[in-house]
Each structure stands twice: as C-alpha cells, then as structure tokens.
Design a protein around this motif. Structure first.
Motif, PDB file in Angstrom:
ATOM      1  N   ARG A  49       3.942   2.746   0.721  1.00  0.00           N
ATOM      2  CA  ARG A  49       4.151   2.598  -0.144  1.00  0.00           C
ATOM      3  C   ARG A  49       2.542   2.575  -1.730  1.00  0.00           C
ATOM      4  N   ALA A  50       2.003   2.143  -1.110  1.00  0.00           N
ATOM      5  CA  ALA A  50       0.458   1.473  -1.301  1.00  0.00           C
ATOM      6  C   ALA A  50      -0.002   2.908  -0.713  1.00  0.00           C
ATOM      7  N   MET A  51      -0.378   3.748   0.121  1.00  0.00           N
ATOM      8  CA  MET A  51      -0.322   5.027   0.372  1.00  0.00           C
ATOM      9  C   MET A  51       0.559   6.075  -1.067  1.00  0.00           C
ATOM     10  N   ASN A  52       2.308   6.272  -0.559  1.00  0.00           N
ATOM     11  CA  ASN A  52       2.771   6.551  -1.884  1.00  0.00           C
ATOM     12  C   ASN A  52       1.832   6.910  -3.523  1.00  0.00           C
ATOM     13  N   ARG A  53       1.683   5.133  -3.668  1.00  0.00           N
ATOM     14  CA  ARG A  53       1.130   5.112  -5.008  1.00  0.00           C
ATOM     15  C   ARG A  53       0.263   5.579  -5.082  1.00  0.00           C
ATOM     16  N   LEU A  54      -1.328   5.818  -4.535  1.00  0.00           N
ATOM     17  CA  LEU A  54      -2.329   7.067  -4.366  1.00  0.00           C
ATOM     18  C   LEU A  54      -2.454   7.981  -4.085  1.00  0.00           C
ATOM     19  N   HIS A  55      -1.550   8.432  -4.098  1.00  0.00           N
ATOM     20  CA  HIS A  55      -1.231   9.956  -3.533  1.00  0.00           C
ATOM     21  C   HIS A  55      -0.775  10.148  -5.233  1.00  0.00           C
ATOM     22  N   GLU A  56       0.175   9.704  -5.960  1.00  0.00           N
ATOM     23  CA  GLU A  56       0.876   9.621  -7.164  1.00  0.00           C
ATOM     24  C   GLU A  56      -0.107  10.241  -7.943  1.00  0.00           C
ATOM     25  N   ARG A  57      -1.824   9.247  -7.727  1.00  0.00           N
ATOM     26  CA  ARG A  57      -2.743   9.788  -8.511  1.00  0.00           C
ATOM     27  C   ARG A  57      -4.139  10.477  -8.052  1.00  0.00           C
ATOM     28  N   GLY A  58      -3.193  11.404  -7.471  1.00  0.00           N
ATOM     29  CA  GLY A  58      -4.178  12.329  -6.598  1.00  0.00           C
ATOM     30  C   GLY A  58      -5.398  11.922  -5.781  1.00  0.00           C
ATOM     31  N   ARG A  59      -5.335  10.364  -5.290  1.00  0.00           N
ATOM     32  CA  ARG A  59      -6.421  10.309  -4.430  1.00  0.00           C
ATOM     33  C   ARG A  59      -6.042  10.009  -2.809  1.00  0.00           C
ATOM     34  N   ARG A  60      -6.271   9.651  -2.345  1.00  0.00           N
ATOM     35  CA  ARG A  60      -5.990  10.299  -0.708  1.00  0.00           C
ATOM     36  C   ARG A  60      -6.355   8.612   0.117  1.00  0.00           C
ATOM     37  N   LEU A  61      -5.644   8.239   0.920  1.00  0.00           N
ATOM     38  CA  LEU A  61      -6.191   7.129   1.565  1.00  0.00           C
ATOM     39  C   LEU A  61      -6.585   7.361   3.293  1.00  0.00           C
ATOM     40  N   ILE A  62      -7.824   7.014   3.975  1.00  0.00           N
ATOM     41  CA  ILE A  62      -7.619   6.529   5.578  1.00  0.00           C
ATOM     42  C   ILE A  62      -7.848   5.299   5.591  1.00  0.00           C
ATOM     43  N   VAL A  63      -7.425   5.804   6.792  1.00  0.00           N
ATOM     44  CA  VAL A  63      -7.005   4.249   7.996  1.00  0.00           C
ATOM     45  C   VAL A  63      -7.959   4.259   8.741  1.00  0.00           C
ATOM     46  N   ALA A  64      -9.380   3.481   8.492  1.00  0.00           N
ATOM     47  CA  ALA A  64     -10.329   3.462   9.489  1.00  0.00           C
ATOM     48  C   ALA A  64      -9.986   2.387  10.373  1.00  0.00           C
ATOM     49  N   GLY A  65     -10.516   1.909  11.463  1.00  0.00           N
ATOM     50  CA  GLY A  65     -10.405   1.137  12.458  1.00  0.00           C
ATOM     51  C   GLY A  65      -9.452   0.925  13.554  1.00  0.00           C
ATOM     52  N   VAL A  66      -8.536   1.567  12.912  1.00  0.00           N
ATOM     53  CA  VAL A  66      -7.376   1.450  14.235  1.00  0.00           C
ATOM     54  C   VAL A  66      -7.041   1.527  15.595  1.00  0.00           C
ATOM     55  N   ASN A  67      -6.409   0.690  16.810  1.00  0.00           N
ATOM     56  CA  ASN A  67      -6.648  -0.208  17.558  1.00  0.00           C
ATOM     57  C   ASN A  67      -5.595   1.267  18.215  1.00  0.00           C
ATOM     58  N   PRO A  68      -6.005   0.989  19.936  1.00  0.00           N
ATOM     59  CA  PRO A  68      -4.324   1.357  20.222  1.00  0.00           C
ATOM     60  C   PRO A  68      -3.278   0.879  20.273  1.00  0.00           C
ATOM     61  N   VAL A  69      -3.117  -0.554  19.720  1.00  0.00           N
ATOM     62  CA  VAL A  69      -2.170  -0.902  19.949  1.00  0.00           C
ATOM     63  C   VAL A  69      -1.403  -0.455  18.480  1.00  0.00           C
ATOM     64  N   GLN A  70      -2.346  -0.535  17.342  1.00  0.00           N
ATOM     65  CA  GLN A  70      -1.526  -1.002  15.488  1.00  0.00           C
ATOM     66  C   GLN A  70      -1.293   0.860  15.658  1.00  0.00           C
ATOM     67  N   TYR A  71      -2.008   1.984  16.574  1.00  0.00           N
ATOM     68  CA  TYR A  71      -1.502   3.276  16.319  1.00  0.00           C
ATOM     69  C   TYR A  71       0.090   3.835  16.777  1.00  0.00           C
ATOM     70  N   LYS A  72      -0.375   2.916  18.256  1.00  0.00           N
ATOM     71  CA  LYS A  72       1.123   3.247  18.325  1.00  0.00           C
ATOM     72  C   LYS A  72       2.187   2.660  17.580  1.00  0.00           C
ATOM     73  N   LYS A  73       2.066   1.670  17.428  1.00  0.00           N
ATOM     74  CA  LYS A  73       3.275   1.353  16.208  1.00  0.00           C
ATOM     75  C   LYS A  73       2.907   1.652  14.936  1.00  0.00           C
ATOM     76  N   LEU A  74       2.082   2.328  14.444  1.00  0.00           N
ATOM     77  CA  LEU A  74       1.901   3.121  13.318  1.00  0.00           C
ATOM     78  C   LEU A  74       3.271   3.604  13.636  1.00  0.00           C
ATOM     79  N   ALA A  75       2.481   5.021  14.611  1.00  0.00           N
ATOM     80  CA  ALA A  75       3.377   6.204  15.023  1.00  0.00           C
ATOM     81  C   ALA A  75       4.438   6.050  15.724  1.00  0.00           C
ATOM     82  N   HIS A  76       5.119   4.673  16.048  1.00  0.00           N
ATOM     83  CA  HIS A  76       6.481   4.088  16.117  1.00  0.00           C
ATOM     84  C   HIS A  76       7.193   4.344  14.888  1.00  0.00           C
TER      85      HIS A  76
END
Length: 322
Positions: free
Chosen positions: A253-280
């Motif tokens: 929801r936070a990402m969508n709200r940023l995109h609605e305002r013409g801005r871009r979200l970049i997520v950094a520091g993602v470890n393999p466990v977090q990436y797997k959960k986000l991808a799932h």
C-alpha cells in the motif's frame, strides 16, 4: 483529537510504542463504564449521560488510534462503511473472476482461483469480511455475556486492551527514520558525501530495538512523513526484520501511494530470507526486480539515476509547454 495528541506526544518523546497511551486510556474508560454499569440502577439521568460519554469516548479513541495505525484502512467501531466497501470490492473481484473464466470455467477455475488469492480486491474482500465477522461474533458473544454478567462482561475487552499494551511494551515495533547523510557509518564506508546526492533523493533506514523481535514498522505512516520533493525513496531494511503477510500488504500500500504521487520506491539491504518472502508474496514483481537491491550503494546509484531522469523529463515537458 486526543488520540492524535497522545500519539504525537509519545512519538516526540521517543516512547517505545506511541499507541500505548490511547489504548491505556481506552481501557480506563471501559473500566469506568464497567463499574458504572454495575453500580447504576437506572436512577439519575446525569449518571447515565456520564456512562454514555465514557462509552462514546472509548469508541472514538479506538477508532482514531486504529485509523492512525492502519492508514485509514480499518474501521473498528462501526459497520456502515465496512459493508459498503465489502459490496464494492466483492463486485470488483467477481468481475475479475468472470473475465478470466469466461468460456472455459472448468479448465481454468483451479489455476485462476490460486492466482486470484493475491489480487488486491481478494485481499480487501478477505480483510473486510473478517472485520464484519468479528463484529457479528463480538455482538453475539457480548450480548450473551451481558445477559449473564451485566457490566462485568466488559472485563474481557479491558484485559484484551491491557494485553496489547503489555505486548507492545515488551515487543517494540520498528520505526523508519531518515538517514544521517553525514554521520551514518555505512554511507561513510561507501565514500558518499551529502553534497554528491541530489536533494530529491530520500534515504530512510528501518531502526529498532533488538529486543523487538524483528517486528515490521508501519510503512503507511512513514509515507506521510516523506517530503513532496523526494522523487526517489530508498528504504534500507534491517537484517532481522521479519515480513508476515500483513507487513507485506502494508508495504505494498505504501508503494502504491508513492507511485500515485509520481515517485519511486527502492528497497535496499534485502537479505535472502526477506527476498524469498517478498518474492513468494509477489511483491518483488510489483515493486520491480530492479528496485529490490541487496546493496545500499547500488540502490543509491539507481536512485540518483531515477532523479536525473525525472528532472530531465520535467525540463523537456516545460520546454514543450513553452
């Protein structure tokens, strides 16, 4: 107003969980109501008005506090808007299913239903239906309890609220703060200087107490604090932050709200466990694979490029208008 005041004062004073005070006051108001109901026998109208005031004030505190936590997604004291939203989202989801099953119901049904579980309308329907079900269950059980125990039936919600307060005190929710571009050790390690970064780039780090158990922050509240000038926003995760389904929905929801305002979200520091959960949960796909970075330096380089492209596009647009 009092809920917002208590929340903001708690945030400014660095309270571990800024929602503890309004929830504690709500529990106190319900305690007053409980004692009053057990002691009042229908005599004076003034006493009855005071009890109604305590009940209404407790409902207002809860509604304002939950609205602040959820970013106005959840209403927990009335059903009118919930049922209306449930009807609207239900129609949207049914039409979505109809468009994908048209003409081949039996062949596609299983696959479409599996895929549709992550559709925004499906998630919204599930959330609203659970709220409606909670209202029905609470009203039934509360009414039955009141018939048997009268005012003492309020002891259950009072203990529940106090339990939330104790849990919030023991397991603190993480916060998101803008990085100190001059004093942050990680930025120094990368050799980055404040003057080299454009002002339209915002870098924020998830901060927490290690005793908090890796609970995710409120991403929607964080979005509200980001200045409008930030065209690219970098969110630096902590390695111990754990993502459950609710946290991922909140981040989406936070990402969508940023995109609605013409801005871009970049997520950094993602470890393999977090990436797997986000991808799932298909959030990597919706964020864009290029916007999910294990390395902060790469994320900053990407953010600088995004700001430059946006600035260039803005200049070209102004030239065409001229």
């Amino acid at each position: 107003a009092s809920s917002a005041l208590m929340t903001e004062v708690g945030k400014r004073r660095g309270v571990d969980s800024k929602y503890m005070l309004p929830l504690t006051v709500e529990a106190g108001l319900l305690a007053v109501l409980m004692v009053g109901l057990n002691g009042w026998r229908g005599g004076e109208g003034a006493v009855r008005a005071e009890l109604l005031f305590a009940a209404a004030y407790a409902m207002g505190l809860q509604n304002a506090t939950i609205t602040k936590i959820s970013g106005a997604v959840v209403r927990s004291t009335h059903l009118t808007g919930v049922v209306t939203d449930l009807g609207i989202e239900g129609v949207q989801f049914c039409l979505y299913l109809f468009d994908r099953l048209r003409g081949r119901w039996w062949e596609r049904a299983g696959r479409v239903l599996r895929v549709s579980q992550r559709h925004p309308s499906a998630l919204r329907v599930a959330l609203l239906a659970s709220i409606w079900g909670s209202f029905v269950t609470g009203a039934t059980m509360g009414g039955a309890a009141y018939l048997h125990w009268h005012g003492w039936s309020l002891l259950a919600p009072i203990l529940f609220l106090l339990g939330i307060v104790v849990q919030s005190k023991r397991a603190r929710i993480a916060d998101i703060r803008e990085m100190d571009l001059l004093g942050d050790p990680e930025l120094k390690l990368h050799g980055l200087v404040h003057s080299l970064l454009p002002p339209q780039l915002g870098i924020y780090r998830v901060t927490h107490d290690r005793r908090g158990g890796g609970r995710s922050p409120n991403f929607n509240l964080w979005i509200e604090r980001i200045p409008e000038e930030k065209l690219a926003v970098i969110l630096v995760l902590s390695p111990i932050i754990k993502f459950d389904s609710n946290a991922i929905m909140d981040l989406e929801r936070a990402m969508n709200r940023l995109h609605e305002r013409g801005r871009r979200l970049i997520v950094a520091g993602v470890n393999p466990v977090q990436y797997k959960k986000l991808a799932h949960e298909h959030l990597v796909e919706r964020l864009g694979v290029e916007n999910v970075c294990p390395d902060l330096e790469f994320a900053i380089a990407l953010g600088v490029d995004v700001v430059r492209e946006a600035s260039r596009a803005g200049r070209q647009g102004r030239a065409v208008d001229g």
